[in-house]
Design a protein around this motif. Structure first.
Motif, PDB file in Angstrom:
ATOM      1  N   ILE A   1      57.404 -10.784 -19.715  1.00 13.11           N
ATOM      2  CA  ILE A   1      56.705  -9.607 -21.328  1.00 13.11           C
ATOM      3  C   ILE A   1      54.251 -10.113 -20.749  1.00 13.11           C
ATOM      4  CG2 ILE A   1      55.434 -11.027 -23.332  1.00 13.11           C
ATOM      5  CD1 ILE A   1      58.879 -10.913 -24.246  1.00 13.11           C
ATOM      6  N   ASP A   2      54.528 -11.045 -20.055  1.00 14.40           N
ATOM      7  CA  ASP A   2      52.974 -11.452 -19.910  1.00 14.40           C
ATOM      8  C   ASP A   2      52.595 -10.217 -19.261  1.00 14.40           C
ATOM      9  OD1 ASP A   2      52.285 -13.211 -21.051  1.00 14.40           O
ATOM     10  OD2 ASP A   2      53.172 -14.260 -19.248  1.00 14.40           O
ATOM     11  N   LYS A   3      53.389  -9.375 -18.643  1.00 10.48           N
ATOM     12  CA  LYS A   3      52.963  -8.308 -17.710  1.00 10.48           C
ATOM     13  C   LYS A   3      52.727  -6.616 -18.751  1.00 10.48           C
ATOM     14  CE  LYS A   3      54.663  -9.945 -13.407  1.00 10.48           C
ATOM     15  NZ  LYS A   3      55.941  -9.569 -11.978  1.00 10.48           N
ATOM     16  N   LEU A   4      53.231  -6.722 -19.472  1.00 13.99           N
ATOM     17  CA  LEU A   4      53.384  -5.918 -20.988  1.00 13.99           C
ATOM     18  C   LEU A   4      52.318  -6.033 -21.490  1.00 13.99           C
ATOM     19  CD1 LEU A   4      57.625  -5.651 -21.626  1.00 13.99           C
ATOM     20  CD2 LEU A   4      56.231  -4.272 -20.179  1.00 13.99           C
ATOM     21  N   PHE A   5      51.714  -7.032 -22.189  1.00 15.18           N
ATOM     22  CA  PHE A   5      51.013  -7.141 -22.689  1.00 15.18           C
ATOM     23  C   PHE A   5      49.198  -6.959 -22.263  1.00 15.18           C
ATOM     24  CE2 PHE A   5      47.230 -10.035 -24.458  1.00 15.18           C
ATOM     25  CZ  PHE A   5      46.909 -10.032 -25.153  1.00 15.18           C
ATOM     26  N   SER A   6      48.494  -6.485 -22.610  1.00 11.45           N
ATOM     27  CA  SER A   6      47.162  -6.106 -22.404  1.00 11.45           C
ATOM     28  C   SER A   6      45.868  -6.451 -23.278  1.00 11.45           C
ATOM     29  CB  SER A   6      47.123  -4.699 -21.942  1.00 11.45           C
ATOM     30  OG  SER A   6      45.522  -4.439 -21.677  1.00 11.45           O
ATOM     31  N   PRO A   7      44.875  -7.151 -22.698  1.00  6.50           N
ATOM     32  CA  PRO A   7      44.490  -7.689 -24.319  1.00  6.50           C
ATOM     33  C   PRO A   7      43.893  -5.828 -24.927  1.00  6.50           C
ATOM     34  CG  PRO A   7      44.464  -8.855 -22.549  1.00  6.50           C
ATOM     35  CD  PRO A   7      44.838  -7.744 -22.153  1.00  6.50           C
ATOM     36  N   PRO A   8      43.077  -6.189 -26.376  1.00 13.33           N
ATOM     37  CA  PRO A   8      42.521  -5.760 -26.901  1.00 13.33           C
ATOM     38  C   PRO A   8      41.002  -5.277 -25.636  1.00 13.33           C
ATOM     39  CG  PRO A   8      43.394  -6.856 -28.143  1.00 13.33           C
ATOM     40  CD  PRO A   8      43.364  -7.241 -26.514  1.00 13.33           C
ATOM     41  N   THR A   9      41.690  -3.905 -26.479  1.00 13.59           N
ATOM     42  CA  THR A   9      39.810  -3.896 -25.406  1.00 13.59           C
ATOM     43  C   THR A   9      38.567  -4.590 -25.801  1.00 13.59           C
ATOM     44  OG1 THR A   9      40.374  -1.151 -25.322  1.00 13.59           O
ATOM     45  CG2 THR A   9      38.165  -1.155 -25.058  1.00 13.59           C
ATOM     46  N   SER A  10      38.237  -4.691 -27.198  1.00 15.85           N
ATOM     47  CA  SER A  10      36.558  -5.699 -27.853  1.00 15.85           C
ATOM     48  C   SER A  10      37.191  -6.978 -26.936  1.00 15.85           C
ATOM     49  CB  SER A  10      37.549  -5.313 -29.054  1.00 15.85           C
ATOM     50  OG  SER A  10      38.941  -6.304 -29.488  1.00 15.85           O
ATOM     51  N   GLN A  11      38.350  -7.322 -27.038  1.00 11.51           N
ATOM     52  CA  GLN A  11      38.640  -9.260 -26.035  1.00 11.51           C
ATOM     53  C   GLN A  11      38.061  -8.728 -24.966  1.00 11.51           C
ATOM     54  OE1 GLN A  11      42.099 -10.626 -26.850  1.00 11.51           O
ATOM     55  NE2 GLN A  11      42.279 -11.979 -24.628  1.00 11.51           N
ATOM     56  N   LYS A  12      38.183  -7.401 -23.883  1.00 12.90           N
ATOM     57  CA  LYS A  12      37.845  -7.518 -22.983  1.00 12.90           C
ATOM     58  C   LYS A  12      36.369  -7.258 -23.145  1.00 12.90           C
ATOM     59  CE  LYS A  12      41.675  -5.000 -21.172  1.00 12.90           C
ATOM     60  NZ  LYS A  12      42.381  -4.087 -21.469  1.00 12.90           N
ATOM     61  N   TYR A  13      35.635  -6.583 -24.060  1.00 13.64           N
ATOM     62  CA  TYR A  13      34.229  -6.162 -24.054  1.00 13.64           C
ATOM     63  C   TYR A  13      33.114  -8.206 -24.124  1.00 13.64           C
ATOM     64  CZ  TYR A  13      30.027  -5.086 -27.153  1.00 13.64           C
ATOM     65  OH  TYR A  13      28.962  -5.152 -26.899  1.00 13.64           O
ATOM     66  N   PHE A  14      33.943  -8.878 -25.774  1.00 12.60           N
ATOM     67  CA  PHE A  14      33.567  -9.866 -25.058  1.00 12.60           C
ATOM     68  C   PHE A  14      33.471 -10.935 -24.675  1.00 12.60           C
ATOM     69  CE2 PHE A  14      34.080  -7.989 -30.440  1.00 12.60           C
ATOM     70  CZ  PHE A  14      33.135  -8.738 -30.185  1.00 12.60           C
ATOM     71  N   ASP A  15      34.770 -10.635 -23.496  1.00 16.50           N
ATOM     72  CA  ASP A  15      35.119 -11.236 -22.569  1.00 16.50           C
ATOM     73  C   ASP A  15      33.278 -11.400 -21.943  1.00 16.50           C
ATOM     74  OD1 ASP A  15      37.237 -13.154 -23.476  1.00 16.50           O
ATOM     75  OD2 ASP A  15      38.355 -11.673 -21.909  1.00 16.50           O
ATOM     76  N   ARG A  16      32.764 -10.193 -21.305  1.00 17.82           N
ATOM     77  CA  ARG A  16      32.210  -9.664 -20.303  1.00 17.82           C
ATOM     78  C   ARG A  16      30.859 -10.749 -21.092  1.00 17.82           C
ATOM     79  NH1 ARG A  16      34.792  -4.636 -20.323  1.00 17.82           N
ATOM     80  NH2 ARG A  16      32.945  -4.369 -21.742  1.00 17.82           N
ATOM     81  N   PHE A  18      30.543 -12.496 -23.141  1.00 19.63           N
ATOM     82  CA  PHE A  18      30.261 -14.284 -23.446  1.00 19.63           C
ATOM     83  C   PHE A  18      30.997 -15.391 -22.862  1.00 19.63           C
ATOM     84  CE2 PHE A  18      30.134 -12.014 -28.418  1.00 19.63           C
ATOM     85  CZ  PHE A  18      28.947 -12.507 -28.049  1.00 19.63           C
ATOM     86  N   GLY A  19      31.893 -14.445 -21.898  1.00 25.84           N
ATOM     87  CA  GLY A  19      32.266 -15.134 -21.158  1.00 25.84           C
ATOM     88  C   GLY A  19      33.554 -15.373 -21.529  1.00 25.84           C
ATOM     89  N   PRO A  20      34.461 -15.386 -20.430  1.00 27.49           N
ATOM     90  CA  PRO A  20      36.086 -15.514 -20.671  1.00 27.49           C
ATOM     91  C   PRO A  20      36.410 -16.730 -20.793  1.00 27.49           C
ATOM     92  CG  PRO A  20      35.542 -15.760 -17.826  1.00 27.49           C
ATOM     93  CD  PRO A  20      33.800 -15.656 -18.627  1.00 27.49           C
ATOM     94  N   ASP A  21      35.762 -17.241 -21.148  1.00 27.64           N
ATOM     95  CA  ASP A  21      36.632 -18.876 -22.046  1.00 27.64           C
ATOM     96  C   ASP A  21      36.296 -18.708 -22.977  1.00 27.64           C
ATOM     97  OD1 ASP A  21      33.832 -19.605 -21.936  1.00 27.64           O
ATOM     98  OD2 ASP A  21      33.541 -21.238 -21.201  1.00 27.64           O
ATOM     99  N   LEU A  22      36.846 -17.810 -23.730  1.00 28.08           N
ATOM    100  CA  LEU A  22      36.844 -17.666 -25.084  1.00 28.08           C
ATOM    101  C   LEU A  22      38.140 -17.937 -25.679  1.00 28.08           C
ATOM    102  CD1 LEU A  22      34.736 -14.433 -25.965  1.00 28.08           C
ATOM    103  CD2 LEU A  22      34.112 -16.262 -25.872  1.00 28.08           C
ATOM    104  N   LYS A  23      38.698 -18.777 -26.401  1.00 26.84           N
ATOM    105  CA  LYS A  23      39.571 -19.116 -27.534  1.00 26.84           C
ATOM    106  C   LYS A  23      39.608 -18.522 -27.978  1.00 26.84           C
ATOM    107  CE  LYS A  23      38.134 -23.485 -26.810  1.00 26.84           C
ATOM    108  NZ  LYS A  23      37.187 -24.314 -26.566  1.00 26.84           N
ATOM    109  N   TRP A  24      40.993 -17.658 -27.358  1.00 26.43           N
ATOM    110  CA  TRP A  24      41.228 -16.160 -28.478  1.00 26.43           C
ATOM    111  C   TRP A  24      41.925 -16.709 -29.414  1.00 26.43           C
ATOM    112  CZ3 TRP A  24      38.501 -11.955 -29.086  1.00 26.43           C
ATOM    113  CH2 TRP A  24      37.523 -12.015 -28.288  1.00 26.43           C
TER     114      TRP A  24
END
Length: 169
Positions: A1-16, A18-24
């Protein structure tokens, strides 16, 4: 199932941003912990999904006559500017901080806290701080975008007090 999930584009934007360690999980559930108001939750949803269309984006799409900030009229209105860099927002947040100072220590606004919320929950005041933040931005959103005829007097910059700010709307 993890391979089917792709984080939202906004999540990737905020990770870039504010850093990748955000607690989504915490970021997405925070509005449900802080308030039952559906408008506040929807507003936070738009912020965390980077779909809040402010003047900069609206101007680009020809839906606004200007890309300038609705509050200060000096800089392009982006979420980061509007919610933590605009002098009007910063002035009002500082007044709010002083108003609550005897009872609670409100942290200064940063781009991360303004958009995603205060995420450090090691304090007893975690939920209260986020509730104040949510209410603060919901009030700004209401008066700037739904009641612009009232002008900026409600901001406390023209004789109103912070208590009057909370009473309006």
């Amino acid at each position: 199932i993890d391979k089917l999930f792709s984080p939202p584009t906004s999540q990737k934007y905020f990770d870039r941003l504010f850093g990748p360690d955000l607690k989504w999980q915490k970021i997405y559930t925070l509005p449900h912990l802080v308030t039952v108001d559906t408008n506040a939750r929807f507003f936070q949803f738009k912020l965390t999904h980077n779909t809040l269309f402010l003047n900069s984006r609206l101007f680009h799409l020809n839906y606004s006559a200007s890309s300038l900030c609705s509050l200060c009229q000096t800089v392009n209105e982006t979420p980061i500017h509007f919610f933590c860099e605009c002098r009007v927002t910063v002035d009002l947040w500082n007044k709010l901080t002083l108003f609550f100072a005897p009872y609670i220590n409100l942290d200064p606004l940063t781009p991360k806290s303004a958009i995603l919320g205060f995420l450090e929950d090691n304090e007893d005041t975690f939920l209260l701080k986020n509730h104040i933040l949510s209410f603060f931005f919901l009030k700004i959103d209401f008066f700037v975008f739904f009641r612009p005829e009232l002008g900026l007097g409600w901001l406390g910059l023209q004789g109103y007090t912070i208590s009057a700010y909370f009473a309006l709307g």
